[in-house]
Design a protein around this motif. Structure first.
Motif, PDB file in Angstrom:
ATOM      1  N   TYR A 175       3.859   3.439  -9.190  1.00 58.90           N
ATOM      2  CA  TYR A 175       2.586   3.521  -8.473  1.00 58.90           C
ATOM      3  C   TYR A 175       1.451   3.014  -9.357  1.00 58.90           C
ATOM      4  O   TYR A 175       1.357   3.373 -10.530  1.00 58.90           O
ATOM      5  N   PRO A 198       0.848  -1.196   0.000  1.00 59.18           N
ATOM      6  CA  PRO A 198       0.000   0.000   0.000  1.00 59.18           C
ATOM      7  C   PRO A 198       0.885   1.247   0.000  1.00 59.18           C
ATOM      8  O   PRO A 198       1.959   1.246   0.600  1.00 59.18           O
ATOM      9  N   LYS A 199       0.443   2.309  -0.665  1.00 62.06           N
ATOM     10  CA  LYS A 199       1.246   3.531  -0.732  1.00 62.06           C
ATOM     11  C   LYS A 199       1.633   4.036   0.652  1.00 62.06           C
ATOM     12  O   LYS A 199       2.736   4.558   0.846  1.00 62.06           O
ATOM     13  N   LYS A 200       0.732   3.873   1.622  1.00 62.88           N
ATOM     14  CA  LYS A 200       1.009   4.372   2.965  1.00 62.88           C
ATOM     15  C   LYS A 200       2.155   3.614   3.643  1.00 62.88           C
ATOM     16  O   LYS A 200       2.686   4.073   4.654  1.00 62.88           O
ATOM     17  N   LYS A 221      -3.736   2.490  -5.568  1.00 61.53           N
ATOM     18  CA  LYS A 221      -3.413   2.736  -4.162  1.00 61.53           C
ATOM     19  C   LYS A 221      -2.155   2.015  -3.709  1.00 61.53           C
ATOM     20  O   LYS A 221      -1.803   2.055  -2.529  1.00 61.53           O
ATOM     21  N   ASP A 222      -1.474   1.377  -4.649  1.00 65.10           N
ATOM     22  CA  ASP A 222      -0.305   0.566  -4.290  1.00 65.10           C
ATOM     23  C   ASP A 222       0.980   1.118  -4.882  1.00 65.10           C
ATOM     24  O   ASP A 222       0.976   1.852  -5.878  1.00 65.10           O
TER      25      ASP A 222
END
Length: 302
Positions: free
Chosen positions: A149, A64-66, A152-153
């Motif tokens: 990217y 996940p990007k976060k 959301k990943d």
């Protein structure tokens, strides 16, 4: 019994295989990444090993990007060790130039990986370094991180390769120079990718071939550094025209694009400049590199 085990361990360390890695930070980072599949979102792992010892490990990941900060330790290790590399390939997602690396590997260099253009024209980030093996000068290591990217990943791959160095097994010289309408055309075969630099009569680098003319300043610095180091290997330093031209081109790059570099990229270039200073007996050229270091350090303080 414990003493015997310790002796065996010490003996094993002194008889380490030729594939023992020299770059401690990046090597440890890649191994740590590959050893924890769940933490780093590794969904596919490729491990190829040839009978004579060459190998290729690729860890494809999705996070996940976060959680992208989980990649930070690999990026940090890259910049810590990149000054020891004979070639680096740094390309950012917004770089639309036709820069790439074709990486040959395997015991007989029979396999190949492509990164950058034309396989992926834009949208991907690359940090790759190429390091000569200290155990066997005919071999080299390749360490790399590729990421992009997707929704959301953040996805990509971490790469570690050990194989023969294509630059060492080629029968032809890696550096060739010819006259061209009063100018000088220098072709450097750096890591299976052809880099062509056109110099004016004073030796200043004027332009690079479309296949290897990146807009990213760190990649431009890497190409100029490779040209300088290859020239040192192939030529007498007393012929200062080419060396002075390359040094001035590096200084121009630092002045014009130093502010575009990150702190880590500036430090990488400073380390590269200091290394070239040590290899250069000419005091004037050493002075040019001193000025370039000062420019980058001043930019870092702003």
């Amino acid at each position: 019994m414990k003493r015997m085990i310790k002796v065996i361990a010490v003996a094993a360390a002194t008889l380490m295989p030729l594939s023992a890695a020299a770059q401690k930070n990046i090597n440890n980072a890649v191994d740590a990444f590959g050893s924890n599949k769940a933490k780093y979102g590794i969904w596919k792992e490729t491990n190829e090993k040839n009978p004579q010892g060459a190998y290729c490990n690729i860890y494809q990941f999705r996070l996940p990007k976060k959680e992208e900060n989980k990649l930070d330790f690999v990026r940090k290790a890259f910049y810590q060790d990149a000054s020891d590399a004979y070639d680096v390939f740094v390309k950012k997602a917004n770089d639309k130039t036709r820069s790439y690396r074709s990486i040959a590997y395997g015991d007989n260099l029979e396999k190949r990986l492509w990164f950058g253009w034309p396989a992926t024209k834009r949208g991907r980030n690359y940090l790759f370094m190429f390091v000569e093996s200290k155990q066997d000068s005919d071999y080299r290591y390749v360490y790399g991180l590729e990421w992009y990217y997707d929704g959301k990943d953040v996805e990509g791959s971490v790469v570690k390769i050990y194989s023969k160095n294509p630059k060492k097994v080629k029968s032809s010289k890696s550096l060739s120079t010819q006259k061209l309408s009063g100018k000088k055309l220098t072709s450097i075969d750096a890591q299976n990718g052809s880099t062509t630099i056109l110099h004016d009569r004073e030796g200043r680098a004027m332009e690079m071939s479309p296949a290897s003319s990146p807009s990213d300043p760190i990649q431009q610095f890497g190409n100029l550094r490779a040209a300088y180091k290859n020239s040192l290997r192939e030529r007498n330093i007393r012929n200062t025209t080419l060396f002075t031209g390359l040094a001035n081109s590096i200084l121009d790059l630092c002045k014009k694009k130093g502010a575009q570099m990150s702190v880590a990229e500036k430090q990488l270039c400073v380390e590269g400049l200091k290394e070239m200073q040590q290899d250069t007996p000419d005091k004037f050229i050493k002075g040019i590199f001193d000025v370039a270091v000062g420019v980058l350090n001043n930019n870092a303080e702003k």
